[in-house]
Motif scaffolding. Structure first.
Motif, short mmCIF file in Angstrom:
data_model
loop_
_atom_site.label_atom_id
_atom_site.label_comp_id
_atom_site.label_asym_id
_atom_site.label_seq_id
_atom_site.Cartn_x
_atom_site.Cartn_y
_atom_site.Cartn_z
N ILE A 37 33.37 36.46 36.08
CA ILE A 37 34.47 37.39 35.82
C ILE A 37 33.97 38.34 34.74
CG2 ILE A 37 36.86 37.67 35.08
CD1 ILE A 37 36.50 36.20 37.73
N VAL A 38 33.92 39.61 35.09
CA VAL A 38 33.39 40.64 34.20
C VAL A 38 34.55 41.45 33.64
CG1 VAL A 38 31.93 42.69 34.04
CG2 VAL A 38 31.22 40.75 35.45
N ARG A 39 34.52 41.66 32.33
CA ARG A 39 35.59 42.40 31.65
C ARG A 39 35.07 43.76 31.19
NH1 ARG A 39 35.85 39.36 27.51
NH2 ARG A 39 34.95 40.79 26.00
N ASP A 40 35.81 44.79 31.52
CA ASP A 40 35.50 46.12 30.99
C ASP A 40 36.79 46.73 30.45
OD1 ASP A 40 36.94 47.03 33.19
OD2 ASP A 40 35.17 47.68 34.30
N ARG A 41 36.76 47.99 30.09
CA ARG A 41 37.93 48.58 29.44
C ARG A 41 39.14 48.67 30.36
NH1 ARG A 41 34.79 53.40 30.43
NH2 ARG A 41 36.00 55.01 31.54
N ALA A 42 38.91 48.56 31.67
CA ALA A 42 40.00 48.68 32.62
C ALA A 42 40.60 47.34 33.02
CB ALA A 42 39.54 49.43 33.87
N GLY A 43 39.91 46.23 32.74
CA GLY A 43 40.44 44.93 33.13
C GLY A 43 39.35 43.95 33.52
N LEU A 44 39.61 43.18 34.59
CA LEU A 44 38.70 42.13 35.02
C LEU A 44 38.27 42.35 36.47
CD1 LEU A 44 40.64 39.01 33.63
CD2 LEU A 44 38.77 40.25 32.52
N ALA A 45 37.04 41.95 36.77
CA ALA A 45 36.53 42.02 38.15
C ALA A 45 35.70 40.77 38.42
CB ALA A 45 35.69 43.27 38.36
N GLN A 46 35.74 40.32 39.67
CA GLN A 46 34.97 39.14 40.06
C GLN A 46 33.67 39.55 40.71
OE1 GLN A 46 36.81 35.38 41.55
NE2 GLN A 46 35.92 36.01 43.51
N VAL A 47 32.58 38.86 40.31
CA VAL A 47 31.27 39.09 40.91
C VAL A 47 30.82 37.79 41.55
CG1 VAL A 47 28.86 39.68 40.47
CG2 VAL A 47 30.69 40.83 39.18
N VAL A 48 30.38 37.86 42.80
CA VAL A 48 29.90 36.69 43.54
C VAL A 48 28.38 36.68 43.47
CG1 VAL A 48 29.90 35.49 45.75
CG2 VAL A 48 31.88 36.87 45.08
N VAL A 49 27.83 35.59 42.92
CA VAL A 49 26.39 35.47 42.70
C VAL A 49 25.88 34.27 43.52
CG1 VAL A 49 24.56 35.20 40.99
CG2 VAL A 49 26.69 36.40 40.38
N PRO A 50 24.81 34.43 44.29
CA PRO A 50 24.29 33.31 45.08
C PRO A 50 23.68 32.24 44.17
CG PRO A 50 22.84 35.19 45.26
CD PRO A 50 24.06 35.67 44.54
N PRO A 51 23.56 31.01 44.68
CA PRO A 51 22.99 29.93 43.87
C PRO A 51 21.54 30.23 43.49
CG PRO A 51 23.16 29.26 46.17
CD PRO A 51 23.90 30.56 46.05
N GLY A 52 21.17 29.74 42.33
CA GLY A 52 19.79 29.91 41.87
C GLY A 52 19.54 31.14 41.05
N VAL A 53 20.48 32.07 41.04
CA VAL A 53 20.33 33.28 40.23
C VAL A 53 20.79 32.98 38.81
CG1 VAL A 53 21.06 35.68 39.89
CG2 VAL A 53 20.65 34.81 42.21
N PRO A 54 19.94 33.13 37.80
CA PRO A 54 20.38 32.83 36.43
C PRO A 54 21.44 33.83 35.95
CG PRO A 54 18.21 33.85 36.42
CD PRO A 54 18.54 33.58 37.86
N VAL A 55 22.45 33.29 35.27
CA VAL A 55 23.51 34.15 34.74
C VAL A 55 23.64 33.89 33.24
CG1 VAL A 55 24.79 34.35 36.90
CG2 VAL A 55 25.27 32.45 35.36
N PRO A 56 23.87 34.92 32.45
CA PRO A 56 23.96 34.74 31.00
C PRO A 56 25.31 34.13 30.60
CG PRO A 56 24.39 37.02 31.55
CD PRO A 56 24.02 36.33 32.85
N GLY A 57 25.41 33.72 29.34
CA GLY A 57 26.62 33.09 28.83
C GLY A 57 27.75 34.08 28.60
N GLU A 58 28.91 33.51 28.32
CA GLU A 58 30.10 34.32 28.10
C GLU A 58 29.92 35.27 26.91
OE1 GLU A 58 32.92 31.21 27.80
OE2 GLU A 58 32.86 30.80 29.95
N GLU A 59 30.45 36.47 27.08
CA GLU A 59 30.38 37.59 26.15
C GLU A 59 29.05 38.32 26.17
OE1 GLU A 59 33.23 38.97 24.70
OE2 GLU A 59 33.87 37.47 26.17
N SER A 60 28.11 37.86 26.98
CA SER A 60 26.91 38.67 27.19
C SER A 60 27.30 39.95 27.93
CB SER A 60 25.88 37.90 28.00
OG SER A 60 25.40 36.78 27.28
N VAL A 61 26.59 41.01 27.65
CA VAL A 61 26.86 42.31 28.27
C VAL A 61 25.90 42.49 29.43
CG1 VAL A 61 27.04 44.80 27.90
CG2 VAL A 61 27.60 43.22 26.04
N ILE A 62 26.45 42.79 30.60
CA ILE A 62 25.62 42.87 31.80
C ILE A 62 25.92 44.13 32.59
CG2 ILE A 62 25.41 40.36 31.99
CD1 ILE A 62 27.51 40.45 34.23
N GLU A 63 24.96 44.45 33.46
CA GLU A 63 25.13 45.51 34.44
C GLU A 63 24.85 44.90 35.80
OE1 GLU A 63 22.36 49.15 35.70
OE2 GLU A 63 23.39 49.51 33.77
#
Length: 409
Positions: A37-63
């Motif tokens: 769940i990604v938060r930006d100035r407009a709200g929240l959006a869900q991103v679907v990531v396949p297994p095995g892809v590393p994802v950073p921890g909460e509050e990390s900033v991503i593109e």
């Protein structure tokens, strides 16, 4: 070529490949898929990531680069299917869990970790409401022919009587942080007739209560050619009506005619002794309950406070000079606004001030050269937000509070 799209704009880009940038609000790592769940100035959006892809921890900033697809169970009904993730800034674990519906922290922790806790959607909503309310304040007064002004916050003389000022060394001379733009906004009535200001004021407030701060945001207005304080109240009612509507946090009951009671009657309604010089907090609460019960109003004006309890520039009630042409506006049982009609003749000021007049020559200059009958009011923004949101402590509606004990963050 992909381009940045905000979370609230996904519906307009179904099927397109876009860039979604923001903070990792929450991550759910499952066996076959990971949901971000990604938060930006407009709200929240869900991103679907396949297994095995590393994802950073909460509050990390991503593109995230991905394709927008419809999904009824995703926030807003759409989600982004991952193609790539770039970590712009990796975060340490936050001190509170921002994905919870409410910030689960006591007030000290809430304030100590403000850099993070202010990111919570519920906390952000409070200060988004503040911005909207200030915008409505400005827009309403602009529409009524007011001009915005910007006055000094370092002054050579305390605006109000009393010792609650912050003194400072101004190049070897004594000076003070301004308690109010009162003198300047009155002076500017002689220039523009109608003026307002949004800015900080400073009070060396000795009270350590849930409703007092050492500095807060004051929304001030002053207008010329009034008949009395009732003209000021009429403008204030328009302003508060617009501010509450713009903030949009809670329905505020404001009837066509806001109830008005004289101070002497307010004492009786509140069950206070008839010789009380001011309203105590319990009296204000009683009056708020009365206004809601009898008039269906969250607001009630109390006019005619004793002259002994009002500043020297206050205009007395013509029919009985013991009382003043001043008022307080109570909002849900708490004083929100103080205002009234001011003296406008030089002779009246000289009579009231006596020998002190020589120390206020810069202020009195406007009255030496002709000033119309005028009056004004001041709204404490943080206190307004506290009543609007139901916050028990005004520090909850202050970005970075300053009080007897707090000077950081």
């Amino acid at each position: 070529m992909s381009y940045r799209v905000l979370s609230g704009e996904l519906a307009r880009h179904t099927g397109a490949t876009i860039r979604l940038c923001g903070w990792v609000h929450r991550r759910r790592v499952l066996a076959k898929v990971t949901f971000l769940i990604v938060r930006d100035r407009a709200g929240l959006a869900q991103v679907v990531v396949p297994p095995g892809v590393p994802v950073p921890g909460e509050e990390s900033v991503i593109e995230v680069t991905g394709r927008v697809v419809a999904n009824d169970v995703a926030p807003g009904g759409f989600e982004v299917v991952h193609e790539s993730i770039e970590v712009l800034s990796e975060a340490q674990p936050p001190p509170v869990e921002l994905f919870r519906p409410a910030v689960e922290a006591g007030l000290p922790a809430l304030l100590d970790h403000a850099a993070v806790t202010l990111r919570h959607p519920a906390r952000r909503a409070v200060f988004a409401a503040a911005a909207a309310a200030v915008g409505a304040f400005r827009a309403t007064l602009d529409g009524l022919g007011f001009t915005e002004v910007f006055t000094p916050k370092i002054v050579g003389t305390a605006t109000e009587s009393g010792a609650n000022v912050f003194a400072l060394d101004y190049f070897g001379r004594p000076a003070y942080l301004a308690q109010s733009p009162q003198f300047y906004k009155q002076t500017m009535v002689g220039v523009f007739e109608r003026v307002y200001e949004v800015g900080p004021v400073f009070r060396a407030e000795p009270h350590d209560t849930s409703r007092h701060l050492a500095t807060y945001t004051s929304l001030d207005a002053e207008l010329g050619f009034v008949r009395d304080h009732r003209d000021v109240m009429a403008v204030l009612t328009q302003v508060v009506r617009a501010m509450t509507a713009a903030a949009g946090l809670d329905a505020v009951r404001i009837p066509d005619e806001v109830p008005v009671v004289h101070f002497s009657e307010a004492l009786r309604l509140a069950g206070a002794p008839g010789d009380e010089p001011d309203l105590a907090p319990e009296h204000e609460r009683a009056l708020g309950a009365w206004a809601l019960r009898e008039h269906g109003s969250d607001l009630v004006y109390v006019e005619g406070y004793p002259m002994a309890k009002r500043p020297f520039y206050t205009h007395p009630q013509p029919s009985d000079p013991r009382w003043s042409n001043s008022f307080d506006l109570l909002f849900r049982g708490v004083e929100l606004v103080t205002g009234g009609q001011r003296l406008h003749r030089l002779g009246d000021y000289l009579a009231v001030l006596g020998p002190q007049a020589e120390h206020l020559e810069g202020y009195l200059a406007a009255f030496r050269h002709g000033m119309p009958p005028h009056g004004g009011f001041a709204i404490g923004l943080e206190r307004f937000l506290a009543r609007l949101t139901g916050a028990a402590n005004v520090r909850e509606t202050t970005l970075f509070p300053r009080d007897l004990h707090r000077l950081a963050p």
